[in-house]
Design a protein around this motif. Structure first.
Motif, PDB file in Angstrom:
ATOM      1  N   VAL A 299       0.818  -1.202   0.000  1.00 32.28           N
ATOM      2  CA  VAL A 299       0.000   0.000   0.000  1.00 32.28           C
ATOM      3  C   VAL A 299       0.857   1.258   0.000  1.00 32.28           C
ATOM      4  CG1 VAL A 299      -1.764   1.266   1.256  1.00 32.28           C
ATOM      5  CG2 VAL A 299      -1.856  -1.213   1.165  1.00 32.28           C
ATOM      6  N   LEU A 300       1.862   1.301   0.824  1.00 30.14           N
ATOM      7  CA  LEU A 300       2.678   2.495   0.955  1.00 30.14           C
ATOM      8  C   LEU A 300       3.935   2.393   0.099  1.00 30.14           C
ATOM      9  CD1 LEU A 300       2.406   2.988   4.800  1.00 30.14           C
ATOM     10  CD2 LEU A 300       1.126   4.147   3.023  1.00 30.14           C
ATOM     11  N   PRO A 301       4.325   3.478  -0.545  1.00 31.01           N
ATOM     12  CA  PRO A 301       5.547   3.447  -1.344  1.00 31.01           C
ATOM     13  C   PRO A 301       6.777   3.359  -0.448  1.00 31.01           C
ATOM     14  CG  PRO A 301       4.688   5.667  -1.242  1.00 31.01           C
ATOM     15  CD  PRO A 301       3.677   4.779  -0.576  1.00 31.01           C
ATOM     16  N   GLU A 302       7.853   2.881  -1.017  1.00 29.37           N
ATOM     17  CA  GLU A 302       9.111   2.776  -0.277  1.00 29.37           C
ATOM     18  C   GLU A 302       9.695   4.147   0.031  1.00 29.37           C
ATOM     19  OE1 GLU A 302      10.788   0.011   0.899  1.00 29.37           O
ATOM     20  OE2 GLU A 302       8.963  -1.069   0.405  1.00 29.37           O
ATOM     21  N   THR A 303       9.461   5.127  -0.843  1.00 30.24           N
ATOM     22  CA  THR A 303      10.004   6.472  -0.643  1.00 30.24           C
ATOM     23  C   THR A 303       8.866   7.473  -0.566  1.00 30.24           C
ATOM     24  OG1 THR A 303      10.200   6.813  -3.017  1.00 30.24           O
ATOM     25  CG2 THR A 303      12.141   5.962  -1.896  1.00 30.24           C
ATOM     26  N   THR A 304       9.130   8.576   0.077  1.00 29.59           N
ATOM     27  CA  THR A 304       8.134   9.638   0.139  1.00 29.59           C
ATOM     28  C   THR A 304       8.316  10.564  -1.052  1.00 29.59           C
ATOM     29  OG1 THR A 304       9.564  11.013   1.493  1.00 29.59           O
ATOM     30  CG2 THR A 304       8.048   9.546   2.647  1.00 29.59           C
ATOM     31  N   SER A 305       7.345  11.435  -1.279  1.00 28.90           N
ATOM     32  CA  SER A 305       7.394  12.310  -2.455  1.00 28.90           C
ATOM     33  C   SER A 305       8.574  13.264  -2.409  1.00 28.90           C
ATOM     34  CB  SER A 305       6.085  13.083  -2.590  1.00 28.90           C
ATOM     35  OG  SER A 305       5.879  13.873  -1.438  1.00 28.90           O
ATOM     36  N   ASP A 306       9.017  13.666  -1.225  1.00 28.32           N
ATOM     37  CA  ASP A 306      10.152  14.579  -1.166  1.00 28.32           C
ATOM     38  C   ASP A 306      11.482  13.859  -1.398  1.00 28.32           C
ATOM     39  OD1 ASP A 306       9.838  13.310   1.305  1.00 28.32           O
ATOM     40  OD2 ASP A 306      10.856  14.935   2.371  1.00 28.32           O
TER      41      ASP A 306
END
Length: 62
Positions: free
Chosen positions: A28-35
């Protein structure tokens, strides 16, 4: 009548729990954040998006 006691299952390790949940629900959650990601991926617009933005009248800002 008394309910027979069920033996308690040993507590599942956190890594195994996460692995089981990922297998069931997907990642569900990506490994990296958008920043943390490169900004070039965000700035890519489709041709239809560019066309739509070019059709906005000047008095609507933008």
């Amino acid at each position: 009548m008394a309910d027979p006691e069920e033996p308690e299952a040993p507590e599942e390790p956190e890594w195994k729990r996460k692995q089981r949940l990922a297998r069931i629900f997907g990642d569900v959650l990506p490994e990296t954040t958008s920043d943390e990601r490169e900004s070039s991926a965000e700035s890519e617009e489709s041709a239809s998006d560019r066309w739509l933005k070019s059709q906005v009248p000047p008095h609507h800002g933008g």
